[in-house]
Design an enzyme around this catalytic site. Structure first.
Site, mmCIF file in Angstrom:
data_model
loop_
_atom_site.group_PDB
_atom_site.id
_atom_site.type_symbol
_atom_site.label_atom_id
_atom_site.label_comp_id
_atom_site.label_asym_id
_atom_site.label_seq_id
_atom_site.Cartn_x
_atom_site.Cartn_y
_atom_site.Cartn_z
ATOM 1 N N ARG A 109 1.448 20.675 -2.010
ATOM 2 C CA ARG A 109 1.000 19.283 -2.042
ATOM 3 C C ARG A 109 2.099 18.393 -1.445
ATOM 4 O O ARG A 109 3.289 18.669 -1.622
ATOM 5 C CB ARG A 109 0.759 18.898 -3.502
ATOM 6 C CG ARG A 109 0.257 17.489 -3.756
ATOM 7 C CD ARG A 109 -1.172 17.321 -3.374
ATOM 8 N NE ARG A 109 -1.772 16.144 -4.001
ATOM 9 C CZ ARG A 109 -2.889 15.574 -3.557
ATOM 10 N NH1 ARG A 109 -3.522 16.045 -2.498
ATOM 11 N NH2 ARG A 109 -3.392 14.527 -4.192
ATOM 12 N N THR A 169 -11.061 16.767 2.754
ATOM 13 C CA THR A 169 -10.304 17.945 2.453
ATOM 14 C C THR A 169 -11.082 19.089 3.098
ATOM 15 O O THR A 169 -12.217 18.914 3.474
ATOM 16 C CB THR A 169 -10.275 17.997 0.917
ATOM 17 O OG1 THR A 169 -9.648 16.800 0.504
ATOM 18 C CG2 THR A 169 -9.642 19.191 0.350
ATOM 19 N N THR A 174 -5.595 19.327 2.952
ATOM 20 C CA THR A 174 -6.193 18.035 3.281
ATOM 21 C C THR A 174 -5.213 17.051 3.896
ATOM 22 O O THR A 174 -3.995 17.213 3.778
ATOM 23 C CB THR A 174 -6.770 17.400 1.985
ATOM 24 O OG1 THR A 174 -7.557 16.264 2.323
ATOM 25 C CG2 THR A 174 -5.670 16.975 1.035
ATOM 26 N N ASN A 199 -6.257 13.925 2.997
ATOM 27 C CA ASN A 199 -6.938 12.982 2.111
ATOM 28 C C ASN A 199 -8.197 12.468 2.793
ATOM 29 O O ASN A 199 -9.217 13.130 2.758
ATOM 30 C CB ASN A 199 -6.028 11.857 1.627
ATOM 31 C CG ASN A 199 -6.641 11.126 0.443
ATOM 32 O OD1 ASN A 199 -7.525 11.660 -0.224
ATOM 33 N ND2 ASN A 199 -6.202 9.914 0.165
ATOM 34 N N ASP A 216 -3.661 8.799 -3.580
ATOM 35 C CA ASP A 216 -4.076 9.571 -4.758
ATOM 36 C C ASP A 216 -3.210 9.270 -5.975
ATOM 37 O O ASP A 216 -3.523 9.697 -7.085
ATOM 38 C CB ASP A 216 -4.043 11.083 -4.461
ATOM 39 C CG ASP A 216 -5.348 11.566 -3.833
ATOM 40 O OD1 ASP A 216 -6.295 10.761 -3.724
ATOM 41 O OD2 ASP A 216 -5.416 12.744 -3.445
ATOM 42 N N SER A 225 -4.129 15.662 -7.641
ATOM 43 C CA SER A 225 -5.192 16.114 -6.738
ATOM 44 C C SER A 225 -6.420 16.556 -7.522
ATOM 45 O O SER A 225 -6.351 16.767 -8.740
ATOM 46 C CB SER A 225 -4.667 17.292 -5.917
ATOM 47 O OG SER A 225 -5.696 17.865 -5.141
ATOM 48 N N SER A 226 -7.530 16.727 -6.818
ATOM 49 C CA SER A 226 -8.735 17.335 -7.395
ATOM 50 C C SER A 226 -9.035 18.680 -6.756
ATOM 51 O O SER A 226 -10.053 19.307 -7.075
ATOM 52 C CB SER A 226 -9.950 16.414 -7.194
ATOM 53 O OG SER A 226 -9.763 15.205 -7.876
ATOM 54 N N GLY A 259 -14.255 17.086 -0.987
ATOM 55 C CA GLY A 259 -15.142 16.160 -1.687
ATOM 56 C C GLY A 259 -14.451 15.145 -2.567
ATOM 57 O O GLY A 259 -15.110 14.517 -3.397
ATOM 58 N N GLY A 260 -13.132 14.982 -2.446
ATOM 59 C CA GLY A 260 -12.448 13.973 -3.267
ATOM 60 C C GLY A 260 -12.671 14.259 -4.731
ATOM 61 O O GLY A 260 -12.538 15.397 -5.185
HETATM 62 N N1 GLY Z 1 -6.941 13.896 -1.597
HETATM 63 C C1 GLY Z 1 -7.949 14.456 -2.431
HETATM 64 C C2 GLY Z 1 -7.384 15.317 -3.518
HETATM 65 O O1 GLY Z 1 -6.302 15.864 -3.384
HETATM 66 O O2 GLY Z 1 -7.989 15.446 -4.529
#
Ligand code: GLY
Length: 580
Positions: free
Chosen positions: A106, A383, A401, A403, A425, A454-455, A475-476
């Protein structure tokens, strides 16, 4: 012994292939079916990149070699999400040691970052600053992360796995429908930055049309340096100097020191079980794994299979479970190197039982009445995910990603790649939602050296101790719920990878208090959900894009979500198992 068995199985497969190569790989262009093979499988958002990975497998490379090749190739073929200037998470299951490792690459907030850096002079969060400025970028982690994965688990020379991407950028790619459409619709934003406009548009800011050739000469040079010199070229050498110069020009915070200090982290994956299967997934600083396990634990208290896929009962239950999990996300999740994330409690059976008991199957609970739990002591949405499985028993599940689609839309002049806007984020200001409508608090406040929550949810499911399938999605904020529904569709509802990916999806994230439904839910179901108090909204966009691979009975399966064009699953035509 384990390895010997795998080699014997691979040899057997290879013999079968020698007899009948053409019949061993069955390709369907119709995404309603999985792709089948006996030679390994790759599913990615770009079929061209998946094919690069398949060639690596065909040359005797393993899943990590192929994953690294796909990761770099996506930076060329899928510039909205594939990247050098972003970051992500990779899960690697290594067959020889029978271990699964999480690689956190990340982005990191640069040393000069601070809590209030995205507030304007009136103390209000300034989304333009956190999303579309040079300050929006965290220190990129992709090159270091892919290098670490290769160093630990790869079997081929580094140059062999990076070179195809450099060649693709130099020789040019055929512009897909997806790329042409998106570049046309993003032109205004993309052409605010002269380098981005030059890299992705013809002279005069004219968008490329489907079928034309896009050559990325500066990107080819950056990739060639990585192929020839390794990650030092990016973090300390010529490319680092270009990134630092770009940041200085635009008032960004990433300098040579910040780049040299970037480190990917090996983390212990999170493990849980659901209906007898082992679920291995990504730990913080992604919230994805924690909440998938938390939600599966709660779902295990209910007869989901008997409710039926897409029924009002199943959809209501999923919505209530999601509401609870996203409330907890807002308070308890952040970078574990900076904040004590209560993972054990959030994923415990006791907490799941407590949450399950709070769910009323007849009524939707208003989100205003739901608060994050109290522990005993955190796009466009672009992503991208790819999954790889090889004949040696290795599996890679990788989500990475920039983002937003095309990140901050700012390119490093001279280096040919886009920069992430991952700093959005973080929580710019408590109580202010990020681009995905997500809330957060001090656990996810901006701090120097911290990783934004993050997700991303790369996940591998094991059956009887052996890998069964790997999946993940963009998909955020909807990544977590997309992956959850994939697991429920396969495990509870017995669907194959393609059917499970193709089902209409729903999403609830506590706030805004609305149940988003893709098209495809029946009017009856919608009426029943509204009668239980749900505020049902049709989703204006499709949710996620799963890229999944599986193995069962010696046959590999691959499925690419039909929601976004030009994705694909690919398999090598043959593997020479004697190489390993
Ligand atoms: N930028 C989307 C995530 O990392 O969740």
């Amino acid at each position: 012994m384990h390895r010997l068995i795998i080699i014997l199985v691979a040899l057997q497969m290879s013999c079968a292939l020698a007899q009948d190569v053409d019949q061993a790989v069955v390709r369907y262009t119709d995404l309603r079916h999985p792709v089948y093979s006996t030679t390994g499988m790759i599913a990615a958002q770009s079929k061209t990149a998946a094919d690069v990975g398949a060639e690596v497998l065909a040359d005797g490379g393993n899943a990590v070699d192929a994953a690294v090749a796909v990761g770099f190739s996506l930076a060329v073929t899928l510039p909205r999400a594939g990247n050098l200037g972003g970051g992500g998470f990779m899960l690697v299951h290594d067959a020889e040691s029978d271990t699964t490792t999480a690689i956190d690459y990340r982005e990191m907030a640069p040393p000069a970052a601070h809590r209030d850096m995205f507030l304007d002079e009136n103390g209000n969060a300034d989304p333009e600053l956190s999303r579309f400025s040079h300050k929006a970028s965290g220190v990129p982690g992709t090159v270091a992360g892919l290098y670490l994965a290769h160093r630990k688990f790869g079997s081929m020379p580094w140059k062999r796995v990076v070179q195809p991407a450099a060649d693709l950028a130099r020789e040019g790619i055929v512009v897909t429908r997806d790329l042409a459409n998106l570049l046309e619709s993003r032109k205004e934003r993309m052409c605010r930055d002269a380098a981005t406009c030059k890299y992705f548009y013809k002279p005069g800011a004219v968008p490329y049309r489907m079928g034309e050739i896009l050559v990325q000469a500066d990107l080819a040079e950056s990739l060639q340096l990585i192929a020839d010199e390794g990650p030092d070229a990016f973090y300390r050498g010529a490319t680092a100097e270009k990134i630092a110069a770009e940041m200085k020009r635009g008032g960004g915070l990433i300098d040579m020191q910040a780049l040299a200090a970037y480190k990917p982290v090996i983390r212990e994956p999170l493990r849980g079980s659901y209906r007898g299967y082992e679920v291995v997934t990504i730990p913080p600083p992604s919230s994805g794994g924690v909440h998938v396990l938390q939600m599966l634990n709660v779902l295990s208290h209910f007869p989901v299979a008997a409710m039926g896929a897409g029924s009002a009962d199943a959809t209501h239950l999923l919505a209530e479970v999601m509401r609870l999990a996203y409330a907890d996300r807002s308070k308890h999740l952040g970078d574990p190197d900076f904040y004590d994330v209560p993972v054990d409690w959030l994923t415990s059976a006791d907490y799941a039982a407590e949450l399950a008991a709070s769910i009323d199957m007849k009524w939707a609970r208003p989100s205003i009445d739901v608060a994050p739990g109290v522990a005993p002591s955190p796009e466009s949405e672009d992503t991208t995910h790819f999954s790889v499985i090889d004949t040696y028993g290795n599996v890679v599940s990788n989500t990475y990603t920039l983002n937003f689609s095309y990140g901050s839309a700012i390119s490093v002049a001279g280096a040919g790649f886009l920069l992430n806007n991952e700093m959005d984020d973080f929580v710019s200001k408590p109580g202010v939602r990020n681009a995905f409508g997500l809330l957060g608090g001090k656990a996810n406040a901006v701090e120097a050296g911290k990783r934004p929550l993050s997700s991303m949810t790369p996940t591998i499911i094991f059956a009887g101790g052996e890998p069964w399938f790997a999946t993940g999605s963009p998909g955020g904020s909807r990544i977590i719920t997309t992956v959850l529904q994939m697991l429920v569709n396969v495990i509870d509802h017995g669907m194959n990878l393609a059917d499970a990916s193709n089902q209409p999806r729903m999403h609830h994230q506590w706030f805004p208090d609305e149940l988003l439904l893709e098209s495809g839910f029946s009017p009856d179901t919608i009426r029943l959900l509204e009668a239980r108090g749900h505020i049902v909204r049709p989703s204006s966009r499709s949710m996620g894009s799963l890229q999944s691979v599986a193995i069962r009975d010696g046959v590999f399966r691959g499925a690419s979500d039909p929601r976004r064009p030009n994705a694909g699953a690919s398999a090598p035509a043959a593997v020479d198992a004697t190489v390993h």
